[in-house]
Scaffold this motif. Structure first.
Motif, PDB file in Angstrom:
ATOM      1  N   ALA A  22       0.832  -1.208   0.000  1.00  0.00           N
ATOM      2  CA  ALA A  22       0.000   0.000   0.000  1.00  0.00           C
ATOM      3  C   ALA A  22       0.865   1.256   0.000  1.00  0.00           C
ATOM      4  O   ALA A  22       0.579   2.225  -0.721  1.00  0.00           O
ATOM      5  CB  ALA A  22      -0.941  -0.005   1.197  1.00  0.00           C
ATOM      6  N   ALA A  23       1.923   1.259   0.810  1.00  0.00           N
ATOM      7  CA  ALA A  23       2.816   2.417   0.871  1.00  0.00           C
ATOM      8  C   ALA A  23       3.528   2.610  -0.463  1.00  0.00           C
ATOM      9  O   ALA A  23       3.671   3.741  -0.952  1.00  0.00           O
ATOM     10  CB  ALA A  23       3.831   2.249   2.001  1.00  0.00           C
ATOM     11  N   LYS A  24       3.982   1.515  -1.065  1.00  0.00           N
ATOM     12  CA  LYS A  24       4.647   1.617  -2.368  1.00  0.00           C
ATOM     13  C   LYS A  24       3.694   2.181  -3.421  1.00  0.00           C
ATOM     14  O   LYS A  24       4.096   3.013  -4.254  1.00  0.00           O
ATOM     15  CB  LYS A  24       5.171   0.251  -2.799  1.00  0.00           C
ATOM     16  N   MET A  25       2.455   1.727  -3.392  1.00  0.00           N
ATOM     17  CA  MET A  25       1.484   2.214  -4.360  1.00  0.00           C
ATOM     18  C   MET A  25       1.251   3.715  -4.178  1.00  0.00           C
ATOM     19  O   MET A  25       1.180   4.473  -5.158  1.00  0.00           O
ATOM     20  CB  MET A  25       0.161   1.460  -4.202  1.00  0.00           C
ATOM     21  N   GLU A  26       1.143   4.168  -2.933  1.00  0.00           N
ATOM     22  CA  GLU A  26       0.961   5.598  -2.668  1.00  0.00           C
ATOM     23  C   GLU A  26       2.155   6.401  -3.163  1.00  0.00           C
ATOM     24  O   GLU A  26       1.999   7.487  -3.734  1.00  0.00           O
ATOM     25  CB  GLU A  26       0.762   5.833  -1.174  1.00  0.00           C
ATOM     26  N   LEU A  27       3.360   5.877  -2.936  1.00  0.00           N
ATOM     27  CA  LEU A  27       4.571   6.573  -3.360  1.00  0.00           C
ATOM     28  C   LEU A  27       4.649   6.663  -4.883  1.00  0.00           C
ATOM     29  O   LEU A  27       4.965   7.719  -5.435  1.00  0.00           O
ATOM     30  CB  LEU A  27       5.815   5.859  -2.819  1.00  0.00           C
ATOM     31  N   VAL A  28       4.361   5.564  -5.563  1.00  0.00           N
ATOM     32  CA  VAL A  28       4.401   5.547  -7.025  1.00  0.00           C
ATOM     33  C   VAL A  28       3.390   6.537  -7.597  1.00  0.00           C
ATOM     34  O   VAL A  28       3.705   7.310  -8.520  1.00  0.00           O
ATOM     35  CB  VAL A  28       4.149   4.124  -7.553  1.00  0.00           C
ATOM     36  N   LEU A  29       2.185   6.534  -7.049  1.00  0.00           N
ATOM     37  CA  LEU A  29       1.156   7.451  -7.539  1.00  0.00           C
ATOM     38  C   LEU A  29       1.544   8.906  -7.286  1.00  0.00           C
ATOM     39  O   LEU A  29       1.450   9.754  -8.187  1.00  0.00           O
ATOM     40  CB  LEU A  29      -0.185   7.139  -6.867  1.00  0.00           C
ATOM     41  N   ALA A  30       1.981   9.201  -6.065  1.00  0.00           N
ATOM     42  CA  ALA A  30       2.342  10.586  -5.727  1.00  0.00           C
ATOM     43  C   ALA A  30       3.517  11.074  -6.571  1.00  0.00           C
ATOM     44  O   ALA A  30       3.535  12.227  -7.031  1.00  0.00           O
ATOM     45  CB  ALA A  30       2.670  10.697  -4.242  1.00  0.00           C
ATOM     46  N   LEU A  31       4.505  10.203  -6.797  1.00  0.00           N
ATOM     47  CA  LEU A  31       5.665  10.610  -7.594  1.00  0.00           C
ATOM     48  C   LEU A  31       5.289  10.793  -9.062  1.00  0.00           C
ATOM     49  O   LEU A  31       5.744  11.733  -9.720  1.00  0.00           O
ATOM     50  CB  LEU A  31       6.785   9.571  -7.454  1.00  0.00           C
ATOM     51  N   ALA A  32       4.435   9.892  -9.582  1.00  0.00           N
ATOM     52  CA  ALA A  32       3.995  10.030 -10.972  1.00  0.00           C
ATOM     53  C   ALA A  32       3.234  11.337 -11.172  1.00  0.00           C
ATOM     54  O   ALA A  32       3.418  12.034 -12.184  1.00  0.00           O
ATOM     55  CB  ALA A  32       3.120   8.838 -11.365  1.00  0.00           C
ATOM     56  N   ARG A  33       2.390  11.689 -10.219  1.00  0.00           N
ATOM     57  CA  ARG A  33       1.621  12.940 -10.331  1.00  0.00           C
ATOM     58  C   ARG A  33       2.547  14.159 -10.241  1.00  0.00           C
ATOM     59  O   ARG A  33       2.319  15.180 -10.899  1.00  0.00           O
ATOM     60  CB  ARG A  33       0.561  12.987  -9.229  1.00  0.00           C
ATOM     61  N   ALA A  34       3.587  14.052  -9.397  1.00  0.00           N
ATOM     62  CA  ALA A  34       4.516  15.175  -9.239  1.00  0.00           C
ATOM     63  C   ALA A  34       5.420  15.344 -10.458  1.00  0.00           C
ATOM     64  O   ALA A  34       5.868  16.457 -10.752  1.00  0.00           O
ATOM     65  CB  ALA A  34       5.377  14.976  -7.993  1.00  0.00           C
ATOM     66  N   ALA A  35       5.670  14.240 -11.171  1.00  0.00           N
ATOM     67  CA  ALA A  35       6.638  14.276 -12.265  1.00  0.00           C
ATOM     68  C   ALA A  35       6.008  14.417 -13.646  1.00  0.00           C
ATOM     69  O   ALA A  35       6.708  14.758 -14.601  1.00  0.00           O
ATOM     70  CB  ALA A  35       7.486  13.003 -12.242  1.00  0.00           C
ATOM     71  N   GLY A  36       4.715  14.155 -13.761  1.00  0.00           N
ATOM     72  CA  GLY A  36       4.071  14.045 -15.065  1.00  0.00           C
ATOM     73  C   GLY A  36       3.535  15.338 -15.642  1.00  0.00           C
ATOM     74  O   GLY A  36       4.022  16.435 -15.333  1.00  0.00           O
ATOM     75  N   PRO A  37       2.477  15.234 -16.477  1.00  0.00           N
ATOM     76  CA  PRO A  37       1.972  16.411 -17.195  1.00  0.00           C
ATOM     77  C   PRO A  37       1.386  17.482 -16.284  1.00  0.00           C
ATOM     78  O   PRO A  37       1.358  18.662 -16.659  1.00  0.00           O
ATOM     79  CB  PRO A  37       0.885  15.821 -18.116  1.00  0.00           C
ATOM     80  N   GLY A  38       0.917  17.091 -15.097  1.00  0.00           N
ATOM     81  CA  GLY A  38       0.397  18.076 -14.155  1.00  0.00           C
ATOM     82  C   GLY A  38       1.420  18.509 -13.128  1.00  0.00           C
ATOM     83  O   GLY A  38       1.098  19.221 -12.174  1.00  0.00           O
ATOM     84  N   GLY A  39       2.674  18.084 -13.337  1.00  0.00           N
ATOM     85  CA  GLY A  39       3.761  18.429 -12.418  1.00  0.00           C
ATOM     86  C   GLY A  39       4.979  18.894 -13.186  1.00  0.00           C
ATOM     87  O   GLY A  39       4.910  19.809 -14.010  1.00  0.00           O
ATOM     88  N   MET A  40       6.106  18.218 -12.966  1.00  0.00           N
ATOM     89  CA  MET A  40       7.384  18.684 -13.499  1.00  0.00           C
ATOM     90  C   MET A  40       7.417  18.763 -15.020  1.00  0.00           C
ATOM     91  O   MET A  40       7.849  19.769 -15.595  1.00  0.00           O
ATOM     92  CB  MET A  40       8.507  17.769 -13.002  1.00  0.00           C
TER      93      MET A  40
END
Length: 304
Positions: free
Chosen positions: A145-163
């Motif tokens: 569960a923690a890994k899934m949260e981290l992957v999702l949060a990092l993807a959102r921070a790095a993707g089209p709505g982030g970096m």
């Protein structure tokens, strides 16, 4: 120098060394289970773009935010190193001729100069992908569960709505300078999103409360604003030898920044206010937050 500042500097250097050691191991030429082979030139380019010093501020924020909340330092180091891979990918791609067209990064030739453009693109692609591999791998001792949260949060921070989206806005700003809100949005995405994730990650790793996660997100957003403002000031006031990269790029490209809009004096006062705000956000944690508070001061006062 205060005791907190001395302790901060020691811990920053220790974490940077730990990240360098782990990253060097992760970027060996030996293929992992499930991989077929690791091409030598690709791996050399990945190492060139990531094992080149640097303060390792983002992994440090992951580690310290995790320690603040009593989470696993070992897991935090791996997550922080994953974040550093992603950050280094962004630098390699930002330096490409199609983007910022830079020849120098951290005092050495950029990856596309040391190798070639195609290899630099692939090195960036590989570091980006590897970031999520590191988080998901069994060596990262966190529950699913923690890994899934981290992957999702990092993807959102790095993707089209982030970096990545922030980089797109940055390129568009060369053709039409944005207004103040546009500048702040661009900077919150391109620079701030990963710094916010670095702080938020500590609460995810520690499986802490919603309040802790929101508080660290707010701290991350604030130091993200401070980081970019300090960067814009350095672009105006420093030189390439001190920065380890080209200075005066923003003005040369006609990019809008808060410094350009309001002037150096305003920017310095705003930076001081952001630092105070970041420190205040962590006041409820008392002495446990001294290192992170010192990090906010460091971000505002850095010289490169």
């Amino acid at each position: 120098m205060t005791k907190a500042a001395t302790t901060f500097e020691t811990r920053l250097k220790t974490t940077a060394s730990d990240v360098e050691t782990l990253l060097s191991s992760l970027l060996s030429d030996a293929p992992l289970v499930g991989e077929i082979a690791r091409p030598a030139q690709l791996m050399a380019a990945m190492r060139h773009g990531s094992l080149n010093g640097g303060k390792r501020l983002r992994p440090f924020l992951v580690v310290e935010s995790t320690l603040l909340l009593g989470g696993s330092a070992e897991a935090a180091l791996r997550v922080g190193t994953a974040l550093e891979c992603l950050h280094c990918y962004s630098l390699i791609h930002d330096d490409l001729p199609a983007m910022d067209d830079d020849d120098l990064r951290r005092g050495q030739p950029t990856v596309h100069r040391a190798f070639d453009e195609a290899t630099a693109i692939l090195a960036g692609d590989s570091l980006l992908t590897y970031a999520f591999d590191i988080i998901a791998a069994p060596e990262t001792k966190l529950d699913a569960a923690a890994k899934m949260e981290l992957v999702l949060a990092l993807a959102r921070a790095a993707g089209p709505g982030g970096m990545a989206g922030g980089q797109a806005l940055d390129l568009a700003a060369e053709k039409q300078a944005p207004d103040e809100l546009g500048v702040m949005t661009l900077q919150a995405m391109k620079t701030g999103a990963l710094l916010r994730f670095a702080c938020e990650a500590g609460a995810i790793i520690a499986q802490s409360s919603v309040e802790d996660r929101e508080g660290l997100q707010a701290f991350g957003r604030t130091i993200g604003l401070a980081f970019q403002l300090a960067d814009d000031l350095l672009d105006v006031t420093s030189d390439a030898a001190t920065l380890g990269k080209a200075a005066g790029k923003d003005a040369g490209r006609g990019k809008g920044t808060l410094v350009a809009l309001h002037g150096v004096d305003w920017a310095e006062a705003r930076l001081e206010a952001l630092t105070a705000e970041a420190v205040d956000l962590l006041a409820p944690y008392g002495k446990k937050a001294l290192i992170l508070q010192e990090t906010a001061r460091f971000i505002a006062g850095r010289e490169n």
